[in-house]
Design an enzyme around this catalytic site. Structure first.
Site, mmCIF file in Angstrom:
data_model
loop_
_atom_site.group_PDB
_atom_site.id
_atom_site.type_symbol
_atom_site.label_atom_id
_atom_site.label_comp_id
_atom_site.label_asym_id
_atom_site.label_seq_id
_atom_site.Cartn_x
_atom_site.Cartn_y
_atom_site.Cartn_z
ATOM 1 N N LYS A 53 41.109 45.103 49.841
ATOM 2 C CA LYS A 53 41.417 43.881 50.520
ATOM 3 C C LYS A 53 41.406 44.311 52.173
ATOM 4 C CE LYS A 53 42.442 40.915 46.691
ATOM 5 N NZ LYS A 53 43.550 40.272 45.971
ATOM 6 N N GLN A 97 49.544 38.178 46.574
ATOM 7 C CA GLN A 97 49.008 38.979 45.604
ATOM 8 C C GLN A 97 49.697 38.669 44.358
ATOM 9 O OE1 GLN A 97 46.264 41.060 45.927
ATOM 10 N NE2 GLN A 97 46.166 41.283 43.536
ATOM 11 N N ASP A 145 42.723 31.993 48.955
ATOM 12 C CA ASP A 145 42.812 32.251 47.600
ATOM 13 C C ASP A 145 42.629 31.009 46.830
ATOM 14 O OD1 ASP A 145 42.638 34.796 46.777
ATOM 15 O OD2 ASP A 145 44.687 35.107 46.550
#
Ligand code: NAD
Length: 292
Positions: free
Chosen positions: A56, A100, A123
């Site tokens: 990422k 994450q 996200d």
């Protein structure tokens, strides 16, 4: 002659997506005097997470975006984690924040995801963002389902009125995937580990999305001829990286199929970049090219 499925090349489409982001990034830079900024919070030392985070970061840097990783130890307390997220919420150079997954067991998933400011929740895992998706007016669609929808649209897979089966009901993939298919007017069946006869539901599907994390779960015999098969699974095996679908047999029956690797994975990362650019555009008061 045996017919084989159209390969849905996520790597190639992800490259196109990134290319389309370049002028948008330049526009943000002109408006804000800085590039779009992405921050990743990485808690603990899960090796797979480290690889995903590196991908990422690299992808953001290649696009000329700003990226930073806030690393916390596996022993991080609730207060430490919340403090790290809060300081990124307040950072004017950061447009998108992701935490994450997975993170250590002492941290409550909903509390941690819920701490990410909704306007920076690229996200889409803050329960408030998930609620917007459920209500049919998403602010940010989670990256994996969004990448899959982008693949389906690019390959013109018919969705309206189609039978769609989603295998998996995680908050990160299965649930938002089913909601996105519903929003695209498919008739959605949701399967999970306690579904009684998986094959029956799979075989009925015009669009079959498999996100269970079980290598070889779906075989060609479970695929409706001509169906679109989306393999989300990532499994490390002695044969290397494989998905949840037995590609050999399924690709002889399906009309379209995603490979693993090179299907959904690259699209997920590209969608994170796209959501971050969108967040920066919203911050700058710029109109994104297509309203979602
Ligand atoms: P998860 O473990 O949270 O959820 C798995 C789901 O599959 C559960 O809802 C479970 O009920 C269901 N399931 C498990 N075994 C099943 C079975 N035998 N029959 C039917 N359903 C079954 O996993 P997740 O986070 O949703 O991820 C799923 C897979 O997708 C994993 O392999 C993960 O690595 C991969 N993944 C890939 C990407 C990508 O970008 N390609 C992104 C996220 C996750």
């Amino acid at each position: 002659m045996q017919k084989t499925a159209v390969l849905m090349d996520g790597k190639a489409l992800a490259a196109e997506v990134r290319q389309a982001l370049e002028p948008r990034i330049a526009r943000v830079r002109a408006a804000l005097g800085r590039p779009p900024g992405l921050a990743v919070v990485l808690i603990g030392d899960d090796p797979a997470s480290a690889v995903y985070v590196r991908n990422k970061e690299r992808s953001a840097q290649k696009l000329g975006m700003a990226s930073q990783v806030a690393r916390l130890p596996a022993s991080a307390s609730r207060e430490e984690a919340l403090r790290a997220i809060q300081s990124l919420n307040e950072d004017p150079a950061i447009d998108g924040i992701i935490v994450q997954w997975p993170f250590p067991p002492q941290l409550d998933e909903l509390e941690i995801f819920g701490a990410v400011a909704p306007e920076k929740d690229v996200d889409g895992f803050n329960p408030a963002t998930m609620g917007r998706l459920l209500a049919g007016r998403p602010r940010y669609v989670p990256c994996t389902p969004l990448g899959i929808m982008t693949l389906l649209r690019r390959f013109e897979v018919p969705l309206q009125g189609a039978e769609a089966t989603v295998i998996g009901r995680s908050n990160i993939v299965g649930k938002p995937m089913a909601l996105e298919l519903l929003r695209a007017h498919a008739t959605v069946t949701w399967c999970h580990s306690r579904t009684r006869d998986l094959a029956v539901h799979a075989r009925r599907a015009d669009v079959l999305v498999v996100a269970a994390g079980k290598a070889g779960l779906v075989t060609g015999g479970m695929v409706k001829p001509g169906a679109c098969v989306i393999d989300v699974g990532i499994n490390q095996t002695d044969q290397g990286l494989v998905g949840d679908v037995e590609f050999e047999s399924a690709s002889r029956v399906a009309g379209w199929i995603t490979p693993v690797p090179g299907g959904v994975g690259p699209m997920t990362v590209a969608m994170l970049m796209q959501n971050t650019v969108l967040a920066a555009e919203r911050r700058a008061g710029l109109e994104p090219p297509e309203a979602r």
